[in-house]
Design a protein around this motif. Sequence first.
Motif, PDB file in Angstrom:
ATOM      1  N   UNK A 112      18.438  41.905  35.089  1.00 47.65           N
ATOM      2  CA  UNK A 112      19.340  42.102  35.966  1.00 47.65           C
ATOM      3  C   UNK A 112      20.709  41.832  35.637  1.00 47.65           C
ATOM      4  N   UNK A 113      21.751  42.742  36.150  1.00 45.03           N
ATOM      5  CA  UNK A 113      23.214  42.433  35.583  1.00 45.03           C
ATOM      6  C   UNK A 113      23.962  42.656  37.038  1.00 45.03           C
ATOM      7  N   UNK A 114      25.301  41.958  36.940  1.00 48.50           N
ATOM      8  CA  UNK A 114      26.103  41.961  37.956  1.00 48.50           C
ATOM      9  C   UNK A 114      27.652  42.392  37.580  1.00 48.50           C
ATOM     10  N   UNK A 115      28.057  43.424  37.953  1.00 50.32           N
ATOM     11  CA  UNK A 115      29.529  43.619  37.394  1.00 50.32           C
ATOM     12  C   UNK A 115      30.555  43.345  38.529  1.00 50.32           C
ATOM     13  N   UNK A 116      31.658  42.978  38.113  1.00 51.52           N
ATOM     14  CA  UNK A 116      32.683  42.588  39.331  1.00 51.52           C
ATOM     15  C   UNK A 116      34.055  43.442  38.924  1.00 51.52           C
ATOM     16  N   UNK A 117      34.755  43.998  39.920  1.00 53.58           N
ATOM     17  CA  UNK A 117      35.698  44.595  39.810  1.00 53.58           C
ATOM     18  C   UNK A 117      36.924  44.464  40.970  1.00 53.58           C
ATOM     19  N   UNK A 118      37.803  43.937  40.843  1.00 47.31           N
ATOM     20  CA  UNK A 118      39.127  43.660  41.973  1.00 47.31           C
ATOM     21  C   UNK A 118      39.951  44.749  41.670  1.00 47.31           C
ATOM     22  N   UNK A 119      39.833  45.601  43.026  1.00 46.44           N
ATOM     23  CA  UNK A 119      40.782  46.674  43.190  1.00 46.44           C
ATOM     24  C   UNK A 119      41.974  46.385  43.829  1.00 46.44           C
ATOM     25  N   UNK A 120      43.284  46.470  43.473  1.00 39.64           N
ATOM     26  CA  UNK A 120      44.366  46.009  43.955  1.00 39.64           C
ATOM     27  C   UNK A 120      44.734  46.483  45.305  1.00 39.64           C
ATOM     28  N   UNK A 121      45.560  45.792  46.201  1.00 39.81           N
ATOM     29  CA  UNK A 121      46.216  46.557  47.444  1.00 39.81           C
ATOM     30  C   UNK A 121      47.065  47.730  46.898  1.00 39.81           C
ATOM     31  N   UNK A 122      46.809  48.887  47.430  1.00 46.79           N
ATOM     32  CA  UNK A 122      47.242  50.033  47.162  1.00 46.79           C
ATOM     33  C   UNK A 122      46.721  50.995  46.008  1.00 46.79           C
TER      34      UNK A 122
END
Length: 333
Positions: A112-122
């Motif tokens: 198992x692997x979990x990837x994380x991304x934060x997509x900014x406002x706009x």
Amino acid sequence: MPITQIIELSNKQGMQIKLSNWGATWLSCELPVNGQTREVLLGCRSLEQYQQQDAYLGATIGRYANRIANATINIDNKQYYLTANQGVNQLHGGKLGFDKQLWLIQSCSDQQVTFLLISPDGDQGFPGELNVTVTYKLTDDNQVIILFNATTTKTTPVNLTNHAYFNLDGEISKDILNHKLKVNANYYLPVNANGIPNKGLASVAMHDMDLRQPKLLSEKLLESAERQITGGYDHAYLLDKTKAIAAQLISSDKKVTMNVTTTKPSLQIYTGNFLQHTPNRHNGEYGNFAGIALESQFLPDSPNHPDWPQPSCFLQPEQIYEHYTAYQFFINQ
């Protein structure tokens, strides 16, 4: 800054998949078939080629998979102008969609692997900061389960999918036209030449679009008026949720069967009509129809069609976006 990494997961059956945090991409899917390893996923030779190709091979697609007409959406009577990247329309989240981002590896184990991304406002024109995780699980019964989670700070449409292309005969074989496909759907969405829905949902009994019984993909492929418009299958099917599986794909040699299950309301069936010149693993190029994508998602252009019979594609700040899609492989020795 995260660095580009490749992660390998394997199970007790001898199945192995490879993934990268570049685009949270599914790179490879190797099955043990009759004592040999069969690669059933299209892919490139290097990460550089992944970054250059435009077929979205194996990538996580977001913030909104498929097309949004005129790259505009309306939320609470406010118009948002999104980044257009296919003529005047937006495809697969814009010019710098999630497929082109370097994700963080949040956690990783043997299966198992979990990837994380934060997509900014706009980001690409979309409102709200979106916090996204994508988890890939490889189970011992040969399932690749992909879990999609997201939260937002503002109301925004969210439609995450994976864009893997399968060739169950092995990706070195010429094409998938001798595969059989079954899709449990009574309706599909007609589109124009740009892939934009131009009518309401239609019965699959019209225009030879019925896949409710296993059908050879080559059968009258370019004879249907609907498939002539798109050069093959490139249509969203509204899934019959009374059925346990969404779709079933069978290799031409009948040695590999893949079942697809999902919580999403529709499945985009794309027979790789424009794959020509996409780099492959062998210092060559794929041709058209080299692989088939079965992309679980909301119907295309859903933000502009709130009347369609599916859950809302808009995520509210107090909600959690939570969906899964599973691809299970059965090997007939």
